[in-house]
Write a protein that holds these residues in place. Structure first.
Motif, PDB file in Angstrom:
ATOM      1  N   VAL A 138       0.804  -1.255  -0.068  1.00  0.00           N
ATOM      2  CA  VAL A 138      -0.005   0.216   0.012  1.00  0.00           C
ATOM      3  C   VAL A 138       0.890   1.046  -0.176  1.00  0.00           C
ATOM      4  N   LEU A 139       2.156   1.295   0.503  1.00  0.00           N
ATOM      5  CA  LEU A 139       3.025   2.182   0.378  1.00  0.00           C
ATOM      6  C   LEU A 139       3.265   2.584  -0.917  1.00  0.00           C
ATOM      7  N   ARG A 140       3.134   2.073  -1.952  1.00  0.00           N
ATOM      8  CA  ARG A 140       3.407   2.366  -3.369  1.00  0.00           C
ATOM      9  C   ARG A 140       2.407   3.106  -3.873  1.00  0.00           C
ATOM     10  N   GLN A 141       1.026   3.144  -3.316  1.00  0.00           N
ATOM     11  CA  GLN A 141      -0.326   3.725  -3.669  1.00  0.00           C
ATOM     12  C   GLN A 141      -0.193   5.243  -3.196  1.00  0.00           C
ATOM     13  N   ILE A 142       0.637   5.533  -2.088  1.00  0.00           N
ATOM     14  CA  ILE A 142       0.374   6.967  -1.248  1.00  0.00           C
ATOM     15  C   ILE A 142       1.416   7.891  -1.687  1.00  0.00           C
ATOM     16  N   LEU A 157       5.132   8.278  -1.654  1.00  0.00           N
ATOM     17  CA  LEU A 157       6.244   8.339  -0.923  1.00  0.00           C
ATOM     18  C   LEU A 157       7.427   8.906  -2.174  1.00  0.00           C
ATOM     19  N   SER A 158       8.311   9.547  -1.809  1.00  0.00           N
ATOM     20  CA  SER A 158       9.519   9.665  -2.641  1.00  0.00           C
ATOM     21  C   SER A 158      10.051   8.439  -3.006  1.00  0.00           C
ATOM     22  N   ALA A 159      10.686   8.464  -4.229  1.00  0.00           N
ATOM     23  CA  ALA A 159      11.558   7.192  -4.499  1.00  0.00           C
ATOM     24  C   ALA A 159      12.451   6.921  -3.516  1.00  0.00           C
ATOM     25  N   GLY A 160      13.330   7.884  -2.951  1.00  0.00           N
ATOM     26  CA  GLY A 160      14.357   7.503  -1.867  1.00  0.00           C
ATOM     27  C   GLY A 160      13.853   6.973  -0.595  1.00  0.00           C
ATOM     28  N   SER A 161      12.583   7.701  -0.369  1.00  0.00           N
ATOM     29  CA  SER A 161      11.979   6.907   0.938  1.00  0.00           C
ATOM     30  C   SER A 161      11.527   5.504   0.611  1.00  0.00           C
ATOM     31  N   MET A 162      10.894   5.309  -0.497  1.00  0.00           N
ATOM     32  CA  MET A 162      10.656   3.859  -0.887  1.00  0.00           C
ATOM     33  C   MET A 162      11.673   2.891  -0.880  1.00  0.00           C
ATOM     34  N   ARG A 163      12.948   3.538  -1.429  1.00  0.00           N
ATOM     35  CA  ARG A 163      14.120   2.634  -1.576  1.00  0.00           C
ATOM     36  C   ARG A 163      14.645   2.131   0.008  1.00  0.00           C
ATOM     37  N   LYS A 164      14.579   3.111   0.962  1.00  0.00           N
ATOM     38  CA  LYS A 164      14.711   3.024   2.364  1.00  0.00           C
ATOM     39  C   LYS A 164      13.776   1.797   2.892  1.00  0.00           C
ATOM     40  N   LEU A 165      12.475   2.128   2.512  1.00  0.00           N
ATOM     41  CA  LEU A 165      11.627   1.058   2.941  1.00  0.00           C
ATOM     42  C   LEU A 165      11.728  -0.148   2.549  1.00  0.00           C
ATOM     43  N   ASP A 166      11.878  -0.074   1.397  1.00  0.00           N
ATOM     44  CA  ASP A 166      12.019  -1.648   0.557  1.00  0.00           C
ATOM     45  C   ASP A 166      13.316  -2.556   1.083  1.00  0.00           C
ATOM     46  N   ARG A 167      14.403  -1.550   1.368  1.00  0.00           N
ATOM     47  CA  ARG A 167      15.571  -2.240   2.032  1.00  0.00           C
ATOM     48  C   ARG A 167      15.196  -2.706   3.467  1.00  0.00           C
ATOM     49  N   TYR A 168      14.664  -1.750   4.133  1.00  0.00           N
ATOM     50  CA  TYR A 168      14.133  -2.306   5.617  1.00  0.00           C
ATOM     51  C   TYR A 168      13.162  -3.710   5.529  1.00  0.00           C
ATOM     52  N   THR A 178       7.579 -10.620   9.734  1.00  0.00           N
ATOM     53  CA  THR A 178       6.304 -10.263   9.009  1.00  0.00           C
ATOM     54  C   THR A 178       6.268  -8.642   8.961  1.00  0.00           C
ATOM     55  N   VAL A 179       6.426  -8.090   7.596  1.00  0.00           N
ATOM     56  CA  VAL A 179       6.311  -6.698   7.699  1.00  0.00           C
ATOM     57  C   VAL A 179       5.039  -5.957   7.185  1.00  0.00           C
ATOM     58  N   MET A 180       4.319  -5.000   7.872  1.00  0.00           N
ATOM     59  CA  MET A 180       3.156  -4.581   7.455  1.00  0.00           C
ATOM     60  C   MET A 180       3.156  -3.005   7.649  1.00  0.00           C
ATOM     61  N   VAL A 181       2.016  -2.570   7.353  1.00  0.00           N
ATOM     62  CA  VAL A 181       2.053  -1.017   7.405  1.00  0.00           C
ATOM     63  C   VAL A 181       0.730  -0.886   8.280  1.00  0.00           C
ATOM     64  N   LEU A 182       0.804  -0.114   9.393  1.00  0.00           N
ATOM     65  CA  LEU A 182      -0.249   0.242  10.339  1.00  0.00           C
ATOM     66  C   LEU A 182      -0.672   1.594  10.057  1.00  0.00           C
ATOM     67  N   SER A 183      -1.725   1.825  10.158  1.00  0.00           N
ATOM     68  CA  SER A 183      -2.125   3.540   9.798  1.00  0.00           C
ATOM     69  C   SER A 183      -3.340   3.925  11.079  1.00  0.00           C
ATOM     70  N   TRP A 184      -3.214   5.083  11.148  1.00  0.00           N
ATOM     71  CA  TRP A 184      -4.415   5.678  12.157  1.00  0.00           C
ATOM     72  C   TRP A 184      -5.088   6.538  11.402  1.00  0.00           C
ATOM     73  N   PRO A 185      -6.429   6.981  11.907  1.00  0.00           N
ATOM     74  CA  PRO A 185      -7.351   7.977  11.411  1.00  0.00           C
ATOM     75  C   PRO A 185      -6.757   9.426  10.965  1.00  0.00           C
ATOM     76  N   ASP A 186      -5.835   9.752  12.046  1.00  0.00           N
ATOM     77  CA  ASP A 186      -5.373  11.193  11.841  1.00  0.00           C
ATOM     78  C   ASP A 186      -4.201  11.188  10.611  1.00  0.00           C
ATOM     79  N   GLY A 187      -3.664  10.109  10.320  1.00  0.00           N
ATOM     80  CA  GLY A 187      -2.657  10.159   9.392  1.00  0.00           C
ATOM     81  C   GLY A 187      -1.475   9.857   9.698  1.00  0.00           C
ATOM     82  N   THR A 188      -1.174   9.218  10.913  1.00  0.00           N
ATOM     83  CA  THR A 188      -0.055   8.808  11.385  1.00  0.00           C
ATOM     84  C   THR A 188       0.197   7.252  10.720  1.00  0.00           C
ATOM     85  N   TRP A 189       1.533   6.903  10.261  1.00  0.00           N
ATOM     86  CA  TRP A 189       1.399   5.646   9.961  1.00  0.00           C
ATOM     87  C   TRP A 189       2.724   5.274  10.235  1.00  0.00           C
TER      88      TRP A 189
END
Length: 103
Positions: free
Chosen positions: A16-20, A22-33, A43-54
């Protein structure tokens, strides 16, 4: 940030991070992580909250977990607070949670 209930957490697959937008640099860091953590058994997942925190969460459930992840309200609150702090301080919110067995 608006006042939110930290236990009202959405849990999503990493892609889902690819849909929001993020910059290419941020996505590279997150992919490496993600790749590094998955190699170690997380298991790697994304958590999000109604106020936009993720955050991106690497969850180490141990050898008995079979594709099911459950987070209690205590952990959701802690993850929310950590993610808010990291975002406020301009860090990518990459967090780790390890299963602990208590006898």
């Amino acid at each position: 940030m608006m006042k939110t209930n930290p236990t009202n957490t959405g849990i999503y697959a990493f892609h889902v991070l690819r849909q929001i937008g993020l910059s290419a640099g941020s996505m590279r860091k997150l992919d490496r992580y993600r790749h590094r953590q998955e190699k170690l058994g997380a298991t790697v997942m994304v958590l999000s909250w109604p106020d936009g925190t993720w955050c991106v969460l690497a969850f180490y459930a141990g050898p008995l977990a079979v594709g099911i992840v459950a987070l209690d309200d205590y952990h959701k609150r802690g993850l929310y607070e950590d993610a808010c702090m990291m975002i406020r301080d301009n860090y990518l919110p990459m967090l780790t949670l390890r299963h602990a067995a208590y006898h």
